[in-house]
Design an enzyme around this catalytic site. Structure first.
Site, PDB file in Angstrom:
ATOM      1  N   ARG A  95       0.841  -1.195   0.000  1.00 29.95           N
ATOM      2  CA  ARG A  95       0.000   0.000   0.000  1.00 29.95           C
ATOM      3  C   ARG A  95       0.873   1.240   0.000  1.00 29.95           C
ATOM      4  O   ARG A  95       2.061   1.197   0.342  1.00 29.95           O
ATOM      5  CB  ARG A  95      -0.938   0.013   1.213  1.00 29.95           C
ATOM      6  CG  ARG A  95      -0.248   0.284   2.554  1.00 29.95           C
ATOM      7  CD  ARG A  95      -1.282   0.646   3.624  1.00 29.95           C
ATOM      8  NE  ARG A  95      -0.701   0.865   4.947  1.00 29.95           N
ATOM      9  CZ  ARG A  95      -0.214   2.031   5.366  1.00 29.95           C
ATOM     10  NH1 ARG A  95      -0.177   3.074   4.555  1.00 29.95           N
ATOM     11  NH2 ARG A  95       0.268   2.143   6.598  1.00 29.95           N
ATOM     12  N   ASN A  97       2.267   4.772   1.383  1.00 31.05           N
ATOM     13  CA  ASN A  97       2.483   5.370   2.695  1.00 31.05           C
ATOM     14  C   ASN A  97       2.912   6.823   2.507  1.00 31.05           C
ATOM     15  O   ASN A  97       2.099   7.638   2.091  1.00 31.05           O
ATOM     16  CB  ASN A  97       3.485   4.565   3.521  1.00 31.05           C
ATOM     17  CG  ASN A  97       3.383   4.879   5.010  1.00 31.05           C
ATOM     18  OD1 ASN A  97       2.277   4.896   5.560  1.00 31.05           O
ATOM     19  ND2 ASN A  97       4.501   5.128   5.671  1.00 31.05           N
ATOM     20  N   GLU A 118      -9.256  -4.687   7.293  1.00 27.66           N
ATOM     21  CA  GLU A 118     -10.451  -4.068   6.725  1.00 27.66           C
ATOM     22  C   GLU A 118     -11.060  -3.020   7.656  1.00 27.66           C
ATOM     23  O   GLU A 118     -11.651  -2.043   7.197  1.00 27.66           O
ATOM     24  CB  GLU A 118     -11.488  -5.149   6.387  1.00 27.66           C
ATOM     25  CG  GLU A 118     -11.199  -5.905   5.106  1.00 27.66           C
ATOM     26  CD  GLU A 118     -11.147  -4.990   3.892  1.00 27.66           C
ATOM     27  OE1 GLU A 118     -12.087  -4.185   3.727  1.00 27.66           O
ATOM     28  OE2 GLU A 118     -10.170  -5.065   3.129  1.00 27.66           O
ATOM     29  N   ASN A 152       9.016   6.692   5.408  1.00 29.24           N
ATOM     30  CA  ASN A 152       8.483   7.915   5.995  1.00 29.24           C
ATOM     31  C   ASN A 152       9.472   9.052   5.753  1.00 29.24           C
ATOM     32  O   ASN A 152      10.643   8.813   5.460  1.00 29.24           O
ATOM     33  CB  ASN A 152       8.240   7.747   7.503  1.00 29.24           C
ATOM     34  CG  ASN A 152       6.876   7.163   7.804  1.00 29.24           C
ATOM     35  OD1 ASN A 152       5.860   7.707   7.394  1.00 29.24           O
ATOM     36  ND2 ASN A 152       6.851   6.034   8.507  1.00 29.24           N
ATOM     37  N   ASP A 200       8.786   9.091  12.055  1.00 28.28           N
ATOM     38  CA  ASP A 200       7.641   9.105  11.156  1.00 28.28           C
ATOM     39  C   ASP A 200       7.824  10.303  10.225  1.00 28.28           C
ATOM     40  O   ASP A 200       8.939  10.564   9.776  1.00 28.28           O
ATOM     41  CB  ASP A 200       6.336   9.154  11.969  1.00 28.28           C
ATOM     42  CG  ASP A 200       5.177   8.478  11.252  1.00 28.28           C
ATOM     43  OD1 ASP A 200       5.022   8.693  10.034  1.00 28.28           O
ATOM     44  OD2 ASP A 200       4.406   7.750  11.891  1.00 28.28           O
TER      45      ASP A 200
END
Length: 287
Positions: A95, A97, A118, A152, A200
């Site tokens: 996915r 980021n 989910e 990140n 992050d």
């Protein structure tokens, strides 16, 4: 420094703040809740999306980009219609980021193994299968790095010759020289690991200092251009996720955060701190 919650909204996984100077609006996302959000004045507008979304970035053409699990899409802000721009990462099970645009308006997108269920619940990261990609205004994709854990922080030097990039799985911020052809030299460790959480997202101020949000560290670290620690800014949240400079003079530091098992009252809030040194501006996507 006085830290305030800007809105009553609380995110499950707030991320990706972007300050749009022309409209004086803040864009950000709740990855787990599949929401793109915009704060303009005191009004928060929410776009509910069909997939997890990691970034919400306005475009020069007037719509916005959203980075979804299935690819990078244009979002018509009026009709909420989605149009696929490109699939940057072809690997199933990954996915999007971290995502930000450089001074040329090109999107840099870091991907990772999907770690969200989910219902937005955490899943373990067991593979270093992520990558870093650059996406031009026409949707052309250039792969830059592979074998990443949790990408990140994306910040560029004033001359655009270096990019700062973090891998949270390593607990380290790296620096890459950018070659004339746009490819990256091998990573140089620049800062970390550090006892106050893992790196992050980040923002850069006008003096070249990096303000790094520390997941599970309840703070920001202000890092000098040489990679030394300048100061620690304590925060009233458990999991700050990223930050960006905004406001009329770029002296308001907005900080996104996530929910945590500690259930601090402000976890998930969008925070703001007034600072003395202004930040550097965000760039819209050029397409």
């Amino acid at each position: 420094m006085t830290c305030i919650a800007v809105t009553p909204h609380r995110a499950q996984l707030g991320e990706g703040p972007f300050w749009d100077a022309p409209t004086q609006a803040l864009y950000w996302v709740d990855i787990a809740a599949r929401q793109a959000l915009r704060l303009q004045g005191s009004q928060v507008q929410v776009w509910q999306l069909p997939e997890h979304v990691s970034a919400f970035i306005p475009c020069a053409s007037g719509d916005a980009l959203v980075t979804l699990s299935s690819g990078v899409h244009r979002l018509d802000l009026a009709t909420q219609a989605l149009t696929l721009l490109c699939v940057a990462d072809p690997h199933a099970g990954n996915r999007a980021n971290e995502a930000r645009c450089d001074a040329q308006g090109r999107l840099w997108l870091g991907t990772m193994q999907n770690n969200l269920g989910e219902q937005g619940e955490d899943l373990p990261v067991t593979r270093r299968c992520g990558g870093l990609y650059r996406i031009d205004a026409d949707g052309q994709v250039t792969p830059l790095l592979q074998g990443l854990g949790i990408p990140n922080t994306l910040l560029w030097s004033e001359q655009g010759r270096q990019v700062h990039f973090a891998d949270s799985l390593d607990g380290t911020l790296y620096r890459h020289a950018i070659q004339p052809d746009g490819q990256l030299d091998p990573a140089q460790a620049w800062f970390g690991p550090h006892e106050r959480g893992v790196p992050d997202g980040s923002a850069m101020d006008s003096e070249g200092y990096i303000w790094n949000a520390r997941w599970d560290g309840s703070c920001l670290l202000r890092l000098a251009p040489d990679g030394s620690l300048d100061r620690i800014i304590e925060l009233p949240v458990s999991r700050p996720t990223s930050c960006v400079f905004g406001g009329p003079n770029l002296t308001t530091l907005y900080i996104t955060s996530a929910a945590s098992p500690l259930n601090h009252p402000l976890d998930g809030a969008l925070l703001a701190i007034e600072v003395q040194v202004p930040g550097t501006p965000c760039h819209r996507f050029a397409g």
